[in-house]
Design a protein around this motif. Structure first.
Motif, PDB file in Angstrom:
ATOM      1  N   PRO A  37       0.838  -1.218   0.000  1.00 61.52           N
ATOM      2  CA  PRO A  37       0.000   0.000   0.000  1.00 61.52           C
ATOM      3  C   PRO A  37       0.867   1.260   0.000  1.00 61.52           C
ATOM      4  O   PRO A  37       1.772   1.412   0.814  1.00 61.52           O
ATOM      5  CB  PRO A  37      -0.794  -0.142   1.301  1.00 61.52           C
ATOM      6  CG  PRO A  37      -0.849  -1.611   1.553  1.00 61.52           C
ATOM      7  CD  PRO A  37       0.452  -2.153   1.066  1.00 61.52           C
ATOM      8  N   GLY A  38       0.621   2.108  -0.974  1.00 62.64           N
ATOM      9  CA  GLY A  38       1.353   3.366  -1.069  1.00 62.64           C
ATOM     10  C   GLY A  38       2.686   3.268  -1.787  1.00 62.64           C
ATOM     11  O   GLY A  38       3.363   4.284  -1.995  1.00 62.64           O
ATOM     12  N   GLN A  39       3.106   2.068  -2.180  1.00 61.10           N
ATOM     13  CA  GLN A  39       4.402   1.891  -2.854  1.00 61.10           C
ATOM     14  C   GLN A  39       4.269   2.172  -4.343  1.00 61.10           C
ATOM     15  O   GLN A  39       3.293   1.784  -4.976  1.00 61.10           O
ATOM     16  CB  GLN A  39       4.912   0.462  -2.654  1.00 61.10           C
ATOM     17  CG  GLN A  39       6.289   0.195  -3.247  1.00 61.10           C
ATOM     18  CD  GLN A  39       6.744  -1.240  -3.037  1.00 61.10           C
ATOM     19  OE1 GLN A  39       5.982  -2.060  -2.507  1.00 61.10           O
ATOM     20  NE2 GLN A  39       7.964  -1.549  -3.435  1.00 61.10           N
ATOM     21  N   ASP A  40       5.259   2.861  -4.889  1.00 61.67           N
ATOM     22  CA  ASP A  40       5.276   3.158  -6.318  1.00 61.67           C
ATOM     23  C   ASP A  40       5.577   1.880  -7.083  1.00 61.67           C
ATOM     24  O   ASP A  40       6.655   1.294  -6.928  1.00 61.67           O
ATOM     25  CB  ASP A  40       6.354   4.209  -6.619  1.00 61.67           C
ATOM     26  CG  ASP A  40       6.327   4.668  -8.076  1.00 61.67           C
ATOM     27  OD1 ASP A  40       5.606   4.049  -8.880  1.00 61.67           O
ATOM     28  OD2 ASP A  40       7.031   5.647  -8.403  1.00 61.67           O
ATOM     29  N   PRO A  41       4.655   1.393  -7.924  1.00 62.78           N
ATOM     30  CA  PRO A  41       4.881   0.119  -8.634  1.00 62.78           C
ATOM     31  C   PRO A  41       6.068   0.170  -9.595  1.00 62.78           C
ATOM     32  O   PRO A  41       6.593  -0.865  -9.983  1.00 62.78           O
ATOM     33  CB  PRO A  41       3.566  -0.109  -9.377  1.00 62.78           C
ATOM     34  CG  PRO A  41       2.919   1.231  -9.456  1.00 62.78           C
ATOM     35  CD  PRO A  41       3.343   1.990  -8.243  1.00 62.78           C
ATOM     36  N   ARG A  42       6.494   1.401  -9.969  1.00 61.65           N
ATOM     37  CA  ARG A  42       7.632   1.492 -10.878  1.00 61.65           C
ATOM     38  C   ARG A  42       8.943   1.065 -10.217  1.00 61.65           C
ATOM     39  O   ARG A  42       9.931   0.774 -10.887  1.00 61.65           O
ATOM     40  CB  ARG A  42       7.771   2.918 -11.409  1.00 61.65           C
ATOM     41  CG  ARG A  42       6.616   3.325 -12.328  1.00 61.65           C
ATOM     42  CD  ARG A  42       6.713   4.786 -12.708  1.00 61.65           C
ATOM     43  NE  ARG A  42       6.607   5.633 -11.516  1.00 61.65           N
ATOM     44  CZ  ARG A  42       6.637   6.974 -11.539  1.00 61.65           C
ATOM     45  NH1 ARG A  42       6.811   7.609 -12.703  1.00 61.65           N
ATOM     46  NH2 ARG A  42       6.520   7.668 -10.426  1.00 61.65           N
ATOM     47  N   GLY A  43       8.963   1.026  -8.881  1.00 59.56           N
ATOM     48  CA  GLY A  43      10.170   0.609  -8.165  1.00 59.56           C
ATOM     49  C   GLY A  43      10.249  -0.886  -7.914  1.00 59.56           C
ATOM     50  O   GLY A  43      11.210  -1.355  -7.293  1.00 59.56           O
ATOM     51  N   LEU A  44       9.239  -1.630  -8.367  1.00 68.23           N
ATOM     52  CA  LEU A  44       9.243  -3.075  -8.130  1.00 68.23           C
ATOM     53  C   LEU A  44      10.240  -3.779  -9.053  1.00 68.23           C
ATOM     54  O   LEU A  44      10.477  -3.320 -10.182  1.00 68.23           O
ATOM     55  CB  LEU A  44       7.848  -3.639  -8.364  1.00 68.23           C
ATOM     56  CG  LEU A  44       6.763  -3.231  -7.371  1.00 68.23           C
ATOM     57  CD1 LEU A  44       5.411  -3.748  -7.818  1.00 68.23           C
ATOM     58  CD2 LEU A  44       7.098  -3.751  -5.982  1.00 68.23           C
TER      59      LEU A  44
END
Length: 824
Positions: free
Chosen positions: A648-655
Motif C-alpha cells: 500500500p502506497g508503494q510506487d509500482p515502478r520501483g518493483l
C-alpha cells in the motif's frame, strides 16, 4: 632374623636411614607449573587446530604422491622431438606452438579489406564463416585446412621436417582463391605473428626497402631460431607490406593489440579489368595501449610480439618458414617444390594408412564420404592442444577459490570455437577414435589427465589452463569444486587400448606407473559418490536453488539438464553412475590381471555390479518399464511467472521485474523418476545387462518406439512422452539433454547393439536389425548435414535432423568415423 649390633650403650635396629625433612613448596610455585602446563596444552591444541585447518585447506592442492606418469621433460624436444611442435592452439584458426610451459607461439590473422573490414584470429561462431576445418591432419607431421570466408577460400598448410636438437623446422603455405560468385578486385591482408610468453627474445630484420624479411629469436627450449617471410606470389603483381614490433601484455590479448595497432591511412594499388587505381586499407601502424583506470598500477609487459602483414589482391600465395639454428645439415629451405613434395608425401602416407585402418571403401562408401570421414578424424587430431597453467579450485574447507598447482595437459578439445579446452568426460570419448588412429597419442593424453590427480583421487573436470583459455570462459564456470565428479570415461579409452591381443613393453610400463593413480581415482568415486545404500551411487554437485530451476541440473553427470529427482537429496541413486562404476570395476580387474596385482577388490565389485538381480532391485521401474533414477521426486512442478505486488502506497515502478520461478503443485516423495531417455538405457549402453535378460528385450522395444527415443536421425536424449521433453529449465536455459540427438550416446547405442547381435541370446536378431537401421540413420544424417553446412555439430534436432548448438563440434561427434568403419 637380622643381626643385632651393639653400638655404645644400646641396641640399634638395622634398616634404612631416617628420611630428611623436605620443605614444602609454596602454593604460588605450584600455580606457575599448572599455568605453564595448561598454557602448553592450549598452545598445542591451538597449533594442532591450525595444522588440521591448514591440512584440510591444502589437501585439495596436494598432488598425488606417486611418480608422474609423464615427468616434466617428457614433452621436450630431446624426448619426443616428433611431437614438440604442433598445431596445439585449437582456439585460433591457424597457429602453432611447442609443448612447453611458456612456449613461443606463432599464428595467423587476416582481414578482408572491404567496406566493413573484420579481423579474424580466434575461432568465433559469430564470424559467420561458411566452413572451416582440417581436411587432412595426421596428428604429428602435417595438416591441410580449408577456410571459406565471404568471397574467397583460404587454404592453410603446414608440414614439419625433423632435425637438430630443438624439434626441427616447419613451413606454412597459404593460398587465397576467389569463389565463383565473388566480386573482382578483392583485397585481403594476412598477418603472421610470433610472440613470446614471458621469456625469450625476438629481433625483427628489415630489408633495404623497409620490408620485414625475417625475425630471429631465442627461447629456453628452442635455442636460437629464425622465422623467414619469403616474397609472395600473385596478388596482381602488387603487394603492400606493414609490420609491428611491440611489447604485449599477454597472449590472451593478441587480438586486442593488433586491433589497436591498425590504421586506415594506407593505400594499395588495385586493378579490376582494364582499370587501375588505389584503395585504402587497414594496416599495422603503432600500438596504442588502452588508457589505464585512474589510480591503477602499471605492470610492465614481459612478452614480445612481431607481426608481418602482407596485403594483396586475390588470388595469391605466400609461405612462412621456421628454421631451428641447431639444424646443421639442412638440405635446403623447406619452400617451393621441396615444401610441395614433403606435403604430398605425408598426404599419401596418411590416405594409405586411413584406408588400411578403417577400410571404408570395402564397405561401399563413396570417395566423397571417405573424404568426410578423413575430415572428421583430422579435425579431432587437429583439435589436440597443449595447455599449461593452474585451475582455480575450491573445497568445503577453502573460504575462497585457490590456484591448483600449475601443470601441463595434452588433450583434444570438443569445439575450437566454443569449448577450446579440456573436458574430462569428453576426453574418454575422444580417445576412442584417437587410439584407433595412433595409440601413442591416446596414451599421452591419458597420462596427462591422470597426472592432474590430487592426493585424494580427484581430477578437476574442466581444465581452464592459462590466460588464453581463461579468457574464453564465463566466470561462473571457472572454479572447479573437489566434491564434483565427472563420468570416468577414461575407462572406456583404457578398455579399448587394452582390447588388442598383446600389450607392448611401453604400454605395460605405462600401466604400472598409472596403476596407483587409477586405484586412488576408483577409490575416490566409491567414497565421495556413494549413495545411502550399499552399492548405490549419487552424483554430487546438483544445483540447489529450489526456485530457479524446473529440474535442478546435474552438470557433474555430463548430462546437464537431463531430468533427475525434482528435489535433490541424500536418498538419490543414479543409474548411469552405477553403470559407470560397473565398467570401472571391470577395467580395473583386467588391469590388475595384466600387471599381476591383487585384483580381488575389483573382481568382487565387478561380480556384484554386473549382477542383474541387484541392478533390477535398485533401478528397475515397472511403471516406466525401464531403468530409472530414484529419489525425492514429483512430476507436478512447473515454471510460472511471479509478478511482485506493490505494498500500500508503494510506487509500482520501483518493483523488480517479474521472474519465472518453479511452483511445486504436488509434494515430492521417494520414488523412481518417470522419465525415459539416455539414463534409462545405461545398463544397455554399457552392456551391463545379460544378453538373455528379459529387461533387454523390453528396452529394445522402447528403443525403437518413435513416441519415445527413436527418430530417423538417431536416438533422441529424452522420450517425447516425458513430462520434461523439450522444456526450458529456466527462462533463458533452453532444453539441452531433453530431446536433441547426441552422437556420443548414439555411438554407445550402436556399439551395444553390435555387441548384443554377436552374443547368444533371445534378442540377438532383434539387436542386429536395430543396429543396421540405427547405424544407417546416423550415417545418412551426419553426412547430409556436413555437406549442407560444412560442419559437424554438437547435437542434432530430433524432428528435422538439423545440426544445432555449438559448431564446429569435432569432439565426440567425430565418432561417426568409428560407426562408419564398424570399429567398436
Amino acid at each position: 632374623m637380622r643381626e643385632r649390633r651393639r653400638h655404645g650403650g644400646g641396641d640399634v635396629r638395622c634398616g634404612p636411614p631416617p628420611r630428611k625433612k623436605v620443605p614444602k613448596s609454596p602454593r604460588w610455585s605450584r600455580a606457575v607449573v599448572a599455568t605453564a602446563v595448561s598454557g602448553a596444552v592450549a598452545l598445542f591444541a591451538l597449533g594442532f587446530t591450525f595444522y588440521v585447518k591448514w591440512s584440510l585447506e591444502t589437501s585439495v592442492l596436494t598432488f598425488h604422491p606417486s611418480p608422474l606418469i609423464y615427468p616434466p621433460n617428457s614433452s621436450s624436444p630431446a624426448v619426443t622431438p616428433q611431437l614438440f611442435w604442433g598445431s596445439y592452439r585449437p582456439q585460433v584458426y591457424f597457429g602453432m606452438k611447442t609443448r612447453s610451459p611458456r612456449s613461443v607461439v606463432t599464428g595467423l590473422m587476416w582481414i578482408t579489406q572491404s567496406q566493413f573490414p573484420a579481423l579474424r584470429h580466434t575461432c568465433e561462431q559469430s564470424d559467420g564463416l561458411a566452413r572451416y576445418g582440417w581436411l587432412l591432419h595426421d596428428g604429428v607431421n602435417f595438416g591441410i585446412q580449408e577456410i571459406r570466408d565471404k568471397g574467397y577460400t583460404l587454404t592453410t598448410e603446414f608440414v614439419k621436417r625433423p632435425g637438430g636438437l630443438h624439434g626441427g623446422d616447419w613451413s606454412w603455405r597459404f593460398r587465397v582463391t576467389p569463389q565463383a560468385s565473388a566480386p573482382a578486385g578483392q583485397l585481403v591482408s594476412l598477418l603472421f605473428y610470433v610472440a613470446t610468453d614471458g621469456q625469450g627474445t625476438l629481433q625483427p630484420h628489415l630489408d633495404q626497402k623497409g620490408r620485414l624479411s625475417h625475425v630471429t629469436g631465442t627461447s629456453e627450449e628452442l635455442g636460437k631460431f629464425t622465422m623467414r617471410f619469403p616474397k609472395p606470389e600473385g596478388g596482381g603483381g602488387h603487394v603492400s607490406y606493414n609490420h609491428l614490433s611491440t611489447a604485449c601484455p599477454g597472449l590472451h590479448v593478441l587480438t586486442d593489440v593488433v586491433q589497436r595497432s591498425l590504421r586506415d591511412s594506407f593505400v594499395h594499388p588495385v586493378s579490376v579489368g582494364d582499370s587501375a587505381g588505389r584503395r585504402q586499407y587497414l594496416g599495422l601502424d603503432t600500438y596504442r595501449p588502452p588508457p589505464s583506470p585512474p589510480g591503477a598500477a602499471s605492470h610492465p609487459s614481459n612478452s614480445q610480439l612481431v607481426i608481418h602483414q602482407v596485403t594483396f589482391q586475390v588470388p595469391f600465395q605466400v609461405e612462412v618458414l621456421f628454421e631451428s639454428d641447431s639444424f646443421l645439415q639442412r638440405p635446403g629451405p623447406l619452400s617451393g617444390n621441396a615444401l610441395s613434395e614433403l606435403l604430398q608425401s605425408h598426404r599419401g602416407r596418411m590416405e594409405e594408412r586411413f584406408r588400411s585402418i578403417f577400410k571404408l571403401e570395402t564397405k561401399g562408401f563413396t570417395p566423397e564420404q571417405v573424404a568426410f570421414a578423413q575430415a572428421a578424424l583430422s579435425n579431432m587430431l587437429g583439435g589436440m592442444g597443449h595447455f599449461y597453467g593452474s585451475s582455480l579450485v575450491q573445497s568445503q574447507h577453502n573460504a575462497e577459490p585457490v590456484p591448483y598447482p600449475a601443470a601441463p595437459l595434452f588433450t583434444a578439445v570438443p569445439s575450437r570455437s566454443f569449448f577450446p579446452r579440456g573436458f574430462l568426460w569428453d576426453e574418454g570419448f575422444h580417445l576412442l577414435l584417437i587410439a584407433r588412429w595412433d595409440a601413442s597419442l591416446a596414451w599421452q593424453s591419458l597420462g596427462h589427465w591422470l597426472d592432474l590427480m590430487n592426493a585424494d583421487g580427484w581430477i578437476p573436470r574442466e581444465q581452464i589452463l592459462g590466460q588464453e583459455a581463461r579468457s574464453k570462459v564465463p566466470d561462473e564456470f571457472v572454479v572447479q569444486r573437489n566434491e564434483n565428479a565427472n563420468p570416468p570415461t577414461l575407462f572406456l579409452a583404457l578398455r579399448q587400448l587394452l582390447s588388442k591381443e598383446t600389450i607392448s613393453p611401453e604400454e605395460l610400463a605405462f600401466l604400472r606407473r598409472a596403476f596407483p593413480r587409477l586405484n586412488t581415482w576408483y577409490t575416490w568415486f566409491n567414497v565421495t559418490q556413494a549413495g545411502s545404500l550399499p552399492n548405490t551411487f549419487r552424483w554430487r554437485g546438483r544445483d540447489k536453488d529450489p526456485l530457479r530451476f524446473l529440474n535442478p541440473k546435474t552438470l557433474t553427470s555430463g548430462l546437464d539438464d537431463y531430468p533427475r529427482a525434482s528435489h535433490p537429496s541424500d536418498d538419490e541413486r543414479h543409474v548411469d553412475l552405477f553403470c559407470w562404476m560397473a565398467l570401472a570395476s571391470k577395467v580395473m580387474a583386467d588391469i590388475s590381471e595384466i600387471l599381476g596385482e591383487d585384483g580381488t577388490r575389483y573382481s568382487e565389485s565387478r561380480r556384484t555390479m554386473t549382477d542383474n538381480v541387484l541392478l533390477d532391485r535398485l533401478h528397475w521401474s515397472e511403471t516406466l518399464s525401464a531403468y530409472s533414477d530414484y529419489g525425492n521426486h514429483t512430476q507436478s512442478a512447473v515454471l510460472e511467472w511471479e509478478k511482485p505486488q506493490p505494498l500500500p502506497g508503494q510506487d509500482p515502478r520501483g518493483l523488480p521485474p517479474p521472474r519465472l520461478i518453479r511452483r511445486v503443485k504436488k509434494p515430492p516423495k521417494l520414488q523412481f523418476v518417470g522419465s525415459f531417455g539416455y539414463v534409462s538405457l545405461f545398463p544397455f549402453l554399457l552392456q551391463i545387462l545379460s544378453p538373455d535378460s528379459p529387461r533387454l528385450g523390453r528396452l529394445l522395444d522402447q528403443l525403437h518406439d518413435a513416441d519415445k527415443v527413436w527418430t530417423p536421425y538417431g536416438l533422441r536424449s529424452l522420450s517425447k512422452s516425458s513430462p520434461l521433453y523439450m522444456k526450458h529449465n529456466t527462462e533463458h536455459d533452453g532444453p539441452y539433454w531433453r530431446g536433441p540427438i547426441w552422437i556420443n550416446m548414439n555411438y554407445l547405442a550402436v556399439r551395444a547393439l553390435h555387441g548384443y547381435a554377436h552374443l547368444e541370446g533371445p534378442y540377438r536378431e532383434r539387436a542386429a536389425s536395430l543396429y543396421r537401421e540405427l547405424r544407417e540413420n546416423l550415417l545418412t544424417n551426419l553426412y547430409r548435414e556436413y555437406k549442407d553446412t560444412g560442419f559437424l555439430w554438437e547435437q542434432y534436432n530430433d524432428k528435422t535432423g538439423q545440426g544445432q548448438g555449438t559448431f564446429p563440434f569435432t569432439g565426440w561427434s567425430s565418432l561417426i568415423v568409428l560407426i562408419m568403419a564398424e570399429e567398436y
